[in-house]
Design a protein around this motif. Structure first.
Motif, short mmCIF file in Angstrom:
data_model
loop_
_atom_site.label_atom_id
_atom_site.label_comp_id
_atom_site.label_asym_id
_atom_site.label_seq_id
_atom_site.Cartn_x
_atom_site.Cartn_y
_atom_site.Cartn_z
N UNK A 65 0.82 -1.22 0.00
CA UNK A 65 0.00 0.00 0.00
C UNK A 65 0.85 1.27 0.00
N UNK A 66 2.08 1.16 0.48
CA UNK A 66 3.00 2.30 0.59
C UNK A 66 2.45 3.40 1.52
N UNK A 67 1.56 3.02 2.42
CA UNK A 67 0.97 3.96 3.37
C UNK A 67 1.58 3.87 4.76
N UNK A 68 2.55 2.98 4.93
CA UNK A 68 3.09 2.71 6.26
C UNK A 68 4.60 2.84 6.27
N UNK A 69 5.12 3.34 7.38
CA UNK A 69 6.56 3.37 7.58
C UNK A 69 7.02 1.96 7.92
N UNK A 70 8.28 1.69 7.65
CA UNK A 70 8.84 0.36 7.93
C UNK A 70 8.67 0.00 9.40
N UNK A 71 8.89 0.96 10.29
CA UNK A 71 8.77 0.69 11.72
C UNK A 71 7.34 0.30 12.11
N UNK A 72 6.35 0.88 11.45
CA UNK A 72 4.96 0.52 11.72
C UNK A 72 4.68 -0.91 11.26
N UNK A 73 5.12 -1.22 10.06
CA UNK A 73 4.92 -2.57 9.51
C UNK A 73 5.60 -3.60 10.40
N UNK A 74 6.84 -3.31 10.79
CA UNK A 74 7.58 -4.24 11.64
C UNK A 74 6.88 -4.46 12.97
N UNK A 75 6.39 -3.41 13.58
CA UNK A 75 5.71 -3.50 14.87
C UNK A 75 4.44 -4.34 14.75
N UNK A 76 3.64 -4.06 13.75
CA UNK A 76 2.39 -4.80 13.53
C UNK A 76 2.68 -6.26 13.24
N UNK A 77 3.59 -6.51 12.33
CA UNK A 77 3.86 -7.89 11.90
C UNK A 77 4.53 -8.71 12.99
N UNK A 78 5.39 -8.09 13.79
CA UNK A 78 6.00 -8.80 14.91
C UNK A 78 4.92 -9.23 15.90
N UNK A 79 3.99 -8.35 16.19
CA UNK A 79 2.90 -8.69 17.12
C UNK A 79 2.07 -9.86 16.59
N UNK A 80 1.76 -9.83 15.30
CA UNK A 80 0.99 -10.92 14.70
C UNK A 80 1.77 -12.23 14.77
#
Length: 154
Positions: A88-103
């Protein structure tokens, strides 16, 4: 929260395509319940709400879309979330990493991770409890439920 709404529309659109009716209903019901529970917990714990709610939407995604083995669903759901969020290119890498790590970590209820991970784990347990309060909880799951309810009550 516009980004959340976009993710929510995508996830539920994918769930609507699940041919097996009972699996489709389970996907929608459980995801919705975890989303509701994580909202309460994230606000109470000062966790970034949008990230928490997006993690909730994707946390069991592979389990429902692929009907994969339970032991693989957290890792695979994390990969699906990463692919979608990056595209989507709507998220910073740190946001994606945080979300995906939690999942990826949400099934490891016996260990402690980042605040977002803990919030997702607890929301998952709270949702399962609310879906079937007669199912017995023991050990760390029971303690997580008690602590979550105390957090909400504070």
């Amino acid at each position: 929260m516009n980004r959340y709404e976009t993710v929510k529309a995508y996830v539920y659109e994918q769930y609507a395509r699940i041919a097996n009716e009972s699996l489709r209903i389970a996907a929608i019901t459980h995801t919705s319940m975890v989303d509701t529970c994580i909202t309460l917990l994230a606000i109470t714990r000062s966790i970034p709400l949008e990230r928490a709610k997006i993690a909730a939407l994707f946390h069991d995604y592979a389990q429902y879309i692929d009907n994969c083995k339970h032991s693989e669903h957290a890792r695979l759901s994390s990969l699906y979330a990463h692919q979608y969020l990056a595209q989507t290119k709507n998220y910073k890498v740190i946001e994606i990493d945080d979300i995906c790590f939690a999942i990826a970590q949400h099934s490891r209820k016996d260990q402690f991770d980042s605040p977002l991970c803990e919030c997702l784990k607890d929301a998952d347990i709270l949702a399962r409890f609310l879906e079937d309060p007669t199912k017995p909880l023991t050990g760390i799951r029971k303690q997580r439920l008690i602590d979550s309810l105390a957090d909400i009550n504070d």
